[in-house]
Scaffold this motif. Sequence first.
Motif: not given
Length: 233
Positions: A181-198
């Motif tokens: 299924r299309d999950l292209s709208g999700l972004d799981w890259r770590v680029k910011t402090p918030a991404d790192y928290g995720f």
Amino acid sequence: MILAVLQSRMTSARLPGKAMAPLRGEPMVWRQVERIRQARSLSKLIVATSVEPVDDPLAAFLVSRGQAVLRGAAGNLSERFARALEAAGPVSHVVRIKGDCPFVDPAIIDKVVREALDSGAAYASNRRLRSYPRGLEVEVATAGALGVALAATDPEDAATASPFARVREQAQPQAHCVAPRDLSGLDWRVKTPADYGFARAVYDALYDADPGFSMQDVLDIIQGRQDLARWAA
């Protein structure tokens, strides 16, 4: 031989040093190495980084763990790929993984490699026809196609352009892997402090039970968690 190259550096405009930022007690780069090594299709993994002093701790850590590291000019990604090809010996295919992807999925690596081998394509990926979350990209090129791209790279473009970009533009035939299924709208890259928290939250929830947790495991754990809602489907 199928060679995987993980691009990793300490420099980052929004999250400096992220490659060594801890996830469940180990640097993010090591968690990536662990996951890539679980892919059954790969023969060898090289981590490509720069010769800049800022990357010394990264390189020293990886070498101390027995991981092959190749260092090259910070401003020439093409040189690092060329040297990786040379250092690895006879190579049939090269798999590219970027350094901001701590959720790289071994099963997806194997799927894209299998598609490349079965189709005979010069280039295969789950990137050109986007359906997977960003951060799970896998690109596979034949050594021949990558060699042509490296030879054609203008020296003025070598500082910023990935040779895989030229492979994507020129190599034929190409093969594409598409998610169920299309999950292209999700972004799981770590680029910011918030991404790192995720990333930390997901690893805290999943790693101990299964260090090779899958894309579906991440989707399952973030459903219903308000603190992770921005990364959910």
